[in-house]
Design an enzyme around this catalytic site. Sequence first.
Site, PDB file in Angstrom:
ATOM      1  N   SER A  37       0.855  -1.198   0.000  1.00  0.00           N
ATOM      2  CA  SER A  37       0.000   0.000   0.000  1.00  0.00           C
ATOM      3  C   SER A  37       0.884   1.238   0.000  1.00  0.00           C
ATOM      4  O   SER A  37       1.839   1.319   0.773  1.00  0.00           O
ATOM      5  CB  SER A  37      -0.843   0.076   1.270  1.00  0.00           C
ATOM      6  OG  SER A  37      -1.457  -1.125   1.547  1.00  0.00           O
ATOM      7  N   HIS A  68      -4.371  -2.732  -3.636  1.00  0.00           N
ATOM      8  CA  HIS A  68      -3.392  -3.736  -4.043  1.00  0.00           C
ATOM      9  C   HIS A  68      -3.812  -4.331  -5.378  1.00  0.00           C
ATOM     10  O   HIS A  68      -4.760  -5.115  -5.431  1.00  0.00           O
ATOM     11  CB  HIS A  68      -3.319  -4.878  -3.021  1.00  0.00           C
ATOM     12  CG  HIS A  68      -2.815  -4.468  -1.690  1.00  0.00           C
ATOM     13  ND1 HIS A  68      -1.486  -4.451  -1.370  1.00  0.00           N
ATOM     14  CD2 HIS A  68      -3.461  -4.045  -0.588  1.00  0.00           C
ATOM     15  CE1 HIS A  68      -1.335  -4.043  -0.129  1.00  0.00           C
ATOM     16  NE2 HIS A  68      -2.526  -3.785   0.370  1.00  0.00           N
ATOM     17  N   HIS A  90      -2.060 -11.400   0.931  1.00  0.00           N
ATOM     18  CA  HIS A  90      -1.786 -11.340   2.368  1.00  0.00           C
ATOM     19  C   HIS A  90      -2.282 -12.595   3.085  1.00  0.00           C
ATOM     20  O   HIS A  90      -3.269 -13.206   2.682  1.00  0.00           O
ATOM     21  CB  HIS A  90      -2.502 -10.138   2.991  1.00  0.00           C
ATOM     22  CG  HIS A  90      -2.005  -8.814   2.506  1.00  0.00           C
ATOM     23  ND1 HIS A  90      -2.465  -8.233   1.346  1.00  0.00           N
ATOM     24  CD2 HIS A  90      -1.089  -7.957   3.027  1.00  0.00           C
ATOM     25  CE1 HIS A  90      -1.843  -7.078   1.176  1.00  0.00           C
ATOM     26  NE2 HIS A  90      -1.015  -6.885   2.163  1.00  0.00           N
ATOM     27  N   TYR A  92      -3.797 -12.481   5.833  1.00  0.00           N
ATOM     28  CA  TYR A  92      -5.111 -12.175   6.425  1.00  0.00           C
ATOM     29  C   TYR A  92      -6.274 -12.368   5.443  1.00  0.00           C
ATOM     30  O   TYR A  92      -7.428 -12.424   5.852  1.00  0.00           O
ATOM     31  CB  TYR A  92      -5.163 -10.766   7.031  1.00  0.00           C
ATOM     32  CG  TYR A  92      -4.990  -9.603   6.072  1.00  0.00           C
ATOM     33  CD1 TYR A  92      -5.959  -9.284   5.139  1.00  0.00           C
ATOM     34  CD2 TYR A  92      -3.864  -8.803   6.138  1.00  0.00           C
ATOM     35  CE1 TYR A  92      -5.807  -8.206   4.281  1.00  0.00           C
ATOM     36  CE2 TYR A  92      -3.689  -7.723   5.295  1.00  0.00           C
ATOM     37  CZ  TYR A  92      -4.664  -7.430   4.364  1.00  0.00           C
ATOM     38  OH  TYR A  92      -4.491  -6.375   3.512  1.00  0.00           O
ATOM     39  N   GLU A  93      -5.959 -12.504   4.152  1.00  0.00           N
ATOM     40  CA  GLU A  93      -7.022 -12.775   3.178  1.00  0.00           C
ATOM     41  C   GLU A  93      -7.473 -14.235   3.243  1.00  0.00           C
ATOM     42  O   GLU A  93      -8.436 -14.606   2.570  1.00  0.00           O
ATOM     43  CB  GLU A  93      -6.523 -12.461   1.764  1.00  0.00           C
ATOM     44  CG  GLU A  93      -6.301 -10.980   1.512  1.00  0.00           C
ATOM     45  CD  GLU A  93      -5.658 -10.749   0.164  1.00  0.00           C
ATOM     46  OE1 GLU A  93      -6.371 -10.784  -0.852  1.00  0.00           O
ATOM     47  OE2 GLU A  93      -4.433 -10.555   0.123  1.00  0.00           O
ATOM     48  N   ALA A 120       2.891  -0.759   4.149  1.00  0.00           N
ATOM     49  CA  ALA A 120       2.356   0.294   5.018  1.00  0.00           C
ATOM     50  C   ALA A 120       2.417  -0.233   6.437  1.00  0.00           C
ATOM     51  O   ALA A 120       2.195  -1.423   6.663  1.00  0.00           O
ATOM     52  CB  ALA A 120       0.912   0.594   4.639  1.00  0.00           C
ATOM     53  N   MET A 215       1.161  -6.014   8.544  1.00  0.00           N
ATOM     54  CA  MET A 215       0.552  -7.336   8.326  1.00  0.00           C
ATOM     55  C   MET A 215       1.161  -8.089   7.140  1.00  0.00           C
ATOM     56  O   MET A 215       0.505  -8.925   6.529  1.00  0.00           O
ATOM     57  CB  MET A 215      -0.952  -7.176   8.105  1.00  0.00           C
ATOM     58  CG  MET A 215      -1.681  -6.472   9.236  1.00  0.00           C
ATOM     59  SD  MET A 215      -3.409  -6.208   8.851  1.00  0.00           S
ATOM     60  CE  MET A 215      -3.895  -5.082  10.170  1.00  0.00           C
ATOM     61  N   SER A 216       2.395  -7.779   6.805  1.00  0.00           N
ATOM     62  CA  SER A 216       2.989  -8.443   5.634  1.00  0.00           C
ATOM     63  C   SER A 216       4.500  -8.558   5.810  1.00  0.00           C
ATOM     64  O   SER A 216       5.017  -8.534   6.917  1.00  0.00           O
ATOM     65  CB  SER A 216       2.668  -7.635   4.369  1.00  0.00           C
ATOM     66  OG  SER A 216       3.338  -6.385   4.402  1.00  0.00           O
ATOM     67  N   ASN A 239       0.179   5.670   9.826  1.00  0.00           N
ATOM     68  CA  ASN A 239      -0.656   6.090  10.967  1.00  0.00           C
ATOM     69  C   ASN A 239       0.086   5.813  12.265  1.00  0.00           C
ATOM     70  O   ASN A 239       0.937   4.925  12.304  1.00  0.00           O
ATOM     71  CB  ASN A 239      -1.970   5.284  10.965  1.00  0.00           C
ATOM     72  CG  ASN A 239      -1.709   3.786  10.991  1.00  0.00           C
ATOM     73  OD1 ASN A 239      -1.367   3.191   9.967  1.00  0.00           O
ATOM     74  ND2 ASN A 239      -1.822   3.181  12.158  1.00  0.00           N
ATOM     75  N   HIS A 251      -8.649   1.541   7.382  1.00  0.00           N
ATOM     76  CA  HIS A 251      -7.926   1.211   6.146  1.00  0.00           C
ATOM     77  C   HIS A 251      -7.947   2.406   5.197  1.00  0.00           C
ATOM     78  O   HIS A 251      -6.970   2.673   4.497  1.00  0.00           O
ATOM     79  CB  HIS A 251      -8.553  -0.029   5.501  1.00  0.00           C
ATOM     80  CG  HIS A 251      -7.811  -0.526   4.295  1.00  0.00           C
ATOM     81  ND1 HIS A 251      -6.475  -0.905   4.335  1.00  0.00           N
ATOM     82  CD2 HIS A 251      -8.201  -0.702   3.007  1.00  0.00           C
ATOM     83  CE1 HIS A 251      -6.093  -1.286   3.128  1.00  0.00           C
ATOM     84  NE2 HIS A 251      -7.107  -1.178   2.303  1.00  0.00           N
TER      85      HIS A 251
END
Length: 280
Positions: A37, A68, A90, A92-93, A120, A215-216, A239, A251
């Site tokens: 991102s 993405h 990811h 999380y997907e 990100a 998260m990656s 953030n 998000h």
Amino acid sequence: MLSRETKHEGRPAPAEVAAHILKRSKLRPTLGLVLGSGFQSVMARCTVVMEVSFVEIPGFANTSVSGHEGRLALAYLAKTPVVVVSGRTHFYEGHSMETVTFPIRVLAALGVRALLLTNAAGGINGRFRRGDFMAVTDHINFMGANPLRGWREPNRFVDLTQAYDPALARLLKKAGAKTKTRLHSGVYLAVSGPSYETPAEIRAFSGLGADAVGMSTVPEAIVARQCGLRVAALSCITNPAAGLGKEPLSHADVLATGDAVKTQAARLLEKFAEFYAETK
Ligand code: HPA
């Protein structure tokens, strides 16, 4: 459809996939870029020679996250032959770790020697401001999974003492100085997501030595090291992490910050590619 594949066996050999891709172009990439991102805009600075959508590549899963885009490109960035993974899948997907890291095995089979992973991240270090960047010096894997679990071939016990190549990190810093970017160095802690963290978790992560949370990247870095690639990673601090800012996390906010600094991100990556070519 999310891939439910969990086995190595059901997947094509990375070398076969790479051969298929290389047949379509004369370009031979030396550097791989994975765009997270906020980093997609570097595509506009690339001279793309060949491009293929994830859905057309055996073993690749398409990504379902806005911000993405799933495509792989052979391109020149600042005259450096690169392969760009634009958009990533990811954990999380719902994808398996094997699926998430398969593109890295293909990049290695394409012949790249080095890899720059971008992402990100939420800022934990109090000195970090929204829109700053961070060169990753080390990571903490809090995803609760390892992409090499179940790996049967030799070389499963991968040494991560120096997962992130100091010379590549220096090139990032040099590129940061040249482009007048606020670029810090620090430790990236990876969670599985997709929920954001609680303030208590962020306080704990801070105590553990984390400077940023995302998260990656960590699964890809581990597999890249297994493949013998030199690894660099770059976070865009989109953030303040949970509990450290005034607003709740969203998000949309992450994407908005990424968008606000996209030109800076693209310039930084372009300079990095230029400096990388000079070292060879
Ligand atoms: N936490 C986890 N992942 C993230 C964040 C965050 O605060 N910001 C961007 N990706």
